[in-house]
Each structure stands twice: as structure tokens, then as C-alpha cells.
Design a protein around this motif. Structure first.
Motif, PDB file in Angstrom:
ATOM      1  N   ASP A 121       0.833  -1.200   0.000  1.00  0.00           N
ATOM      2  CA  ASP A 121       0.000   0.000   0.000  1.00  0.00           C
ATOM      3  C   ASP A 121       0.872   1.254   0.000  1.00  0.00           C
ATOM      4  OD1 ASP A 121      -2.255  -1.569   0.106  1.00  0.00           O
ATOM      5  OD2 ASP A 121      -2.707  -1.167   2.204  1.00  0.00           O
ATOM      6  N   THR A 122       0.241   2.380  -0.285  1.00  0.00           N
ATOM      7  CA  THR A 122       0.914   3.677  -0.246  1.00  0.00           C
ATOM      8  C   THR A 122       0.126   4.599   0.671  1.00  0.00           C
ATOM      9  OG1 THR A 122       1.748   3.431  -2.502  1.00  0.00           O
ATOM     10  CG2 THR A 122       1.655   5.665  -1.617  1.00  0.00           C
ATOM     11  N   LEU A 123       0.818   5.212   1.622  1.00  0.00           N
ATOM     12  CA  LEU A 123       0.211   6.214   2.508  1.00  0.00           C
ATOM     13  C   LEU A 123       0.388   7.571   1.848  1.00  0.00           C
ATOM     14  CD1 LEU A 123      -1.078   7.185   5.159  1.00  0.00           C
ATOM     15  CD2 LEU A 123       1.234   7.228   6.143  1.00  0.00           C
ATOM     16  N   ALA A 124      -0.710   8.298   1.681  1.00  0.00           N
ATOM     17  CA  ALA A 124      -0.651   9.613   1.039  1.00  0.00           C
ATOM     18  C   ALA A 124      -1.075  10.701   2.011  1.00  0.00           C
ATOM     19  CB  ALA A 124      -1.556   9.644  -0.191  1.00  0.00           C
ATOM     20  N   VAL A 125      -0.339  11.816   2.016  1.00  0.00           N
ATOM     21  CA  VAL A 125      -0.681  13.013   2.785  1.00  0.00           C
ATOM     22  C   VAL A 125      -0.478  14.210   1.857  1.00  0.00           C
ATOM     23  CG1 VAL A 125      -0.123  12.082   5.073  1.00  0.00           C
ATOM     24  CG2 VAL A 125       1.662  13.194   3.747  1.00  0.00           C
ATOM     25  N   THR A 126      -1.147  15.319   2.163  1.00  0.00           N
ATOM     26  CA  THR A 126      -0.984  16.486   1.297  1.00  0.00           C
ATOM     27  C   THR A 126       0.340  17.190   1.552  1.00  0.00           C
ATOM     28  OG1 THR A 126      -2.219  17.844   2.874  1.00  0.00           O
ATOM     29  CG2 THR A 126      -3.447  16.903   1.019  1.00  0.00           C
ATOM     30  N   LYS A 127       0.731  17.294   2.816  1.00  0.00           N
ATOM     31  CA  LYS A 127       1.993  17.929   3.194  1.00  0.00           C
ATOM     32  C   LYS A 127       2.645  17.087   4.277  1.00  0.00           C
ATOM     33  CE  LYS A 127       0.367  22.642   2.445  1.00  0.00           C
ATOM     34  NZ  LYS A 127       0.124  23.943   3.060  1.00  0.00           N
ATOM     35  N   ILE A 128       3.948  17.137   4.351  1.00  0.00           N
ATOM     36  CA  ILE A 128       4.679  16.319   5.318  1.00  0.00           C
ATOM     37  C   ILE A 128       4.317  16.677   6.759  1.00  0.00           C
ATOM     38  CG2 ILE A 128       6.787  17.697   5.542  1.00  0.00           C
ATOM     39  CD1 ILE A 128       6.527  13.900   5.167  1.00  0.00           C
ATOM     40  N   ASP A 129       4.020  17.970   7.016  1.00  0.00           N
ATOM     41  CA  ASP A 129       3.694  18.355   8.390  1.00  0.00           C
ATOM     42  C   ASP A 129       2.312  17.874   8.822  1.00  0.00           C
ATOM     43  OD1 ASP A 129       2.130  20.131   6.956  1.00  0.00           O
ATOM     44  OD2 ASP A 129       2.855  21.917   8.003  1.00  0.00           O
ATOM     45  N   ARG A 130       1.516  17.365   7.901  1.00  0.00           N
ATOM     46  CA  ARG A 130       0.226  16.758   8.261  1.00  0.00           C
ATOM     47  C   ARG A 130       0.470  15.411   8.926  1.00  0.00           C
ATOM     48  NH1 ARG A 130      -2.337  20.318   9.492  1.00  0.00           N
ATOM     49  NH2 ARG A 130      -0.277  21.184   9.493  1.00  0.00           N
ATOM     50  N   LEU A 131       1.581  14.766   8.570  1.00  0.00           N
ATOM     51  CA  LEU A 131       1.925  13.469   9.130  1.00  0.00           C
ATOM     52  C   LEU A 131       2.671  13.626  10.453  1.00  0.00           C
ATOM     53  CD1 LEU A 131       1.789  10.430   8.680  1.00  0.00           C
ATOM     54  CD2 LEU A 131       3.895  10.604   7.348  1.00  0.00           C
ATOM     55  N   ALA A 132       3.650  14.537  10.496  1.00  0.00           N
ATOM     56  CA  ALA A 132       4.444  14.722  11.717  1.00  0.00           C
ATOM     57  C   ALA A 132       5.129  16.078  11.707  1.00  0.00           C
ATOM     58  CB  ALA A 132       5.499  13.626  11.829  1.00  0.00           C
ATOM     59  N   ARG A 133       5.262  16.654  12.890  1.00  0.00           N
ATOM     60  CA  ARG A 133       6.022  17.903  13.041  1.00  0.00           C
ATOM     61  C   ARG A 133       7.309  17.658  13.803  1.00  0.00           C
ATOM     62  NH1 ARG A 133       4.504  22.688  11.371  1.00  0.00           N
ATOM     63  NH2 ARG A 133       2.376  23.029  10.747  1.00  0.00           N
ATOM     64  N   SER A 134       7.535  16.431  14.189  1.00  0.00           N
ATOM     65  CA  SER A 134       8.767  16.041  14.856  1.00  0.00           C
ATOM     66  C   SER A 134       9.574  15.181  13.887  1.00  0.00           C
ATOM     67  CB  SER A 134       8.429  15.231  16.118  1.00  0.00           C
ATOM     68  OG  SER A 134       9.506  14.411  16.497  1.00  0.00           O
ATOM     69  N   ALA A 135      10.818  15.560  13.673  1.00  0.00           N
ATOM     70  CA  ALA A 135      11.669  14.800  12.756  1.00  0.00           C
ATOM     71  C   ALA A 135      11.814  13.361  13.237  1.00  0.00           C
ATOM     72  CB  ALA A 135      13.043  15.466  12.630  1.00  0.00           C
ATOM     73  N   ARG A 136      11.921  13.199  14.532  1.00  0.00           N
ATOM     74  CA  ARG A 136      12.068  11.845  15.098  1.00  0.00           C
ATOM     75  C   ARG A 136      10.822  11.001  14.817  1.00  0.00           C
ATOM     76  NH1 ARG A 136      15.309  10.181  19.747  1.00  0.00           N
ATOM     77  NH2 ARG A 136      14.870   7.995  20.033  1.00  0.00           N
ATOM     78  N   ASP A 137       9.627  11.569  15.091  1.00  0.00           N
ATOM     79  CA  ASP A 137       8.383  10.834  14.819  1.00  0.00           C
ATOM     80  C   ASP A 137       8.282  10.479  13.346  1.00  0.00           C
ATOM     81  OD1 ASP A 137       7.421  10.676  17.400  1.00  0.00           O
ATOM     82  OD2 ASP A 137       5.986  12.322  17.182  1.00  0.00           O
ATOM     83  N   LEU A 138       8.613  11.437  12.482  1.00  0.00           N
ATOM     84  CA  LEU A 138       8.519  11.195  11.054  1.00  0.00           C
ATOM     85  C   LEU A 138       9.461  10.074  10.627  1.00  0.00           C
ATOM     86  CD1 LEU A 138       7.298  11.904   8.333  1.00  0.00           C
ATOM     87  CD2 LEU A 138       9.158  13.541   8.041  1.00  0.00           C
ATOM     88  N   HIS A 139      10.713  10.147  11.066  1.00  0.00           N
ATOM     89  CA  HIS A 139      11.682   9.112  10.691  1.00  0.00           C
ATOM     90  C   HIS A 139      11.249   7.747  11.230  1.00  0.00           C
ATOM     91  CE1 HIS A 139      14.573  11.535   8.583  1.00  0.00           C
ATOM     92  NE2 HIS A 139      14.613  12.408   9.578  1.00  0.00           N
ATOM     93  N   ASN A 140      10.720   7.721  12.460  1.00  0.00           N
ATOM     94  CA  ASN A 140      10.242   6.456  13.024  1.00  0.00           C
ATOM     95  C   ASN A 140       9.087   5.892  12.197  1.00  0.00           C
ATOM     96  OD1 ASN A 140      12.136   6.533  15.065  1.00  0.00           O
ATOM     97  ND2 ASN A 140      10.730   7.348  16.590  1.00  0.00           N
ATOM     98  N   MET A 141       8.132   6.774  11.820  1.00  0.00           N
ATOM     99  CA  MET A 141       7.001   6.313  11.017  1.00  0.00           C
ATOM    100  C   MET A 141       7.461   5.803   9.660  1.00  0.00           C
ATOM    101  SD  MET A 141       3.723   8.747  11.666  1.00  0.00           S
ATOM    102  CE  MET A 141       4.379  10.218  12.429  1.00  0.00           C
ATOM    103  N   VAL A 142       8.352   6.538   9.011  1.00  0.00           N
ATOM    104  CA  VAL A 142       8.860   6.121   7.701  1.00  0.00           C
ATOM    105  C   VAL A 142       9.573   4.783   7.824  1.00  0.00           C
ATOM    106  CG1 VAL A 142      10.495   6.679   5.859  1.00  0.00           C
ATOM    107  CG2 VAL A 142       8.953   8.441   6.747  1.00  0.00           C
TER     108      VAL A 142
END
Length: 183
Positions: free
Chosen positions: A58-79
Motif C-alpha cells: 500500500d501507499t500512505l498519502a498526505v498532502t503535506k509532510i507536516d500533516r503526518l508529523a512535526r517532529s523529525a524523530r516521529d517522522l523518521h520512526n514512522m517512515v
């Protein structure tokens, strides 16, 4: 292999309709949405449900990266979690696709900027509060237990227990003790 959307706004008075419509136009068969802060992954039930719903390929889609996370750590963990599950990430506004090395590098840079923006906002907010306090506009909550110190002492002198005094005056027991410490 489905494209699944996630839309988020930070507060209940904001509207995420535009994000949902854009995600649907991008081919999302299902869109999860919520009104929660993006500074942490904690407490974001729709995001958790979305991630649990998704499957390999599957592919997760968001309009902007900050909609997914505003913390670099959270974003990297999710990715990282998505990669382990063989789920890709697509960010519409920044044209990011984590299936490519360029997309991964660009994602990392944007994560840092999203976190930087959050930190700047917190700094401005702190400065605004400090200024308001200096001008006497922002005084905080009025102390309840300190204002009732005479009543606390009077009720205790009548033989009432501290928990009963707290209940009688509508304050917590710790506030009774704190008021007495101020003596």
C-alpha cells in the motif's frame, strides 16, 4: 495495493475538507482524518487506525509532510515502520515518493524544517506570554487555596479533618497542605 490517505488539522475549529478532497482526487480509496496536534504521534487515533489498516504494497498519502508529523524523530520512526512493512509514502505538495533515493533524502530535509517551524512557533508563543505577563494582561489562574487560607484554618480549628476541609471548600487536599505551608 491501495493508496490510503491521512488528513490532519491541529484544532477542532479548523477544517480538513480540502485535504480529504485532494487525497481522494489523488486516488485514495480510503481517507482517515482527525483534528489533533501533529507535534507528537501520541493520541492520534485516526493515524494509528490508518497505519493498522494498511497492508504490504500500500501507499500512505498526505498532502503535506507536516500533516503526518512535526517532529523529525516521529517522522523518521514512522517512515522506518512503513518501510519495514513495505508501505511507501507519497506527499502530494512536495512530490515525495519514498520508493526513490531522492524522495527519501527530500523527506528527511522537510522533516527537519517542519520541526524547526514548530520550535519557532513555541518560541514566539513564549515571548508573547512573557510580554503579556509583563504588561499585566496575562496573570494566570487566580489562586484558590491561598485565598481560602483563613477558612481552612478556621475549619481545622473546629476539628474538621483536612480531607473534609478540602471537600467543604471545593479544593484538593494537597491545596489544604500547601496553604498551611505558606504560614
Amino acid at each position: 495495493m491501495a493508496i490510503v490517505g491521512y488528513a490532519r488539522v491541529s484544532s477542532v475549529d479548523q477544517d480538513h475538507t480540502t485535504q480529504v478532497e485532494r487525497l481522494q482526487a489523488a486516488g485514495c480509496k480510503r481517507v482517515f482524518s482527525e483534528k489533533k496536534s501533529g507535534t507528537s504521534k501520541q493520541g492520534r487515533d485516526a493515524l494509528d487506525e490508518c497505519l493498522q489498516w494498511m497492508r504490504e504494497g500500500d501507499t500512505l498519502a498526505v498532502t503535506k509532510i507536516d500533516r503526518l508529523a512535526r517532529s523529525a524523530r516521529d517522522l523518521h520512526n514512522m517512515v522506518h515502520e512503513l518501510e519495514e512493512r513495505e508501505i511507501s509514502l507519497m506527499v502530494l505538495d512536495q512530490a515525495i515518493d519514498t520508493r526513490t533515493p531522492t524522495g527519501k533524502a527530500f523527506l528527511g530535509m522537510l522533516a527537519i524544517f517542519a520541526e524547526f517551524e514548530t520550535n519557532i512557533r513555541k518560541e514566539r508563543q513564549s515571548e508573547g506570554i512573557a510580554k503579556a505577563k509583563a504588561e499585566g494582561v496575562y496573570t494566570g489562574r487566580k489562586p484558590t487555596a491561598k485565598a481560602k487560607k483563613a477558612q481552612i484554618e478556621a475549619l481545622l480549628a473546629q476539628g474538621m479533618s483536612k480531607p473534609k476541609v478540602a471537600k467543604e471548600l471545593g479544593i484538593c487536599v494537597a491545596s489544604v497542605y500547601n496553604a498551611l505551608k505558606e504560614a
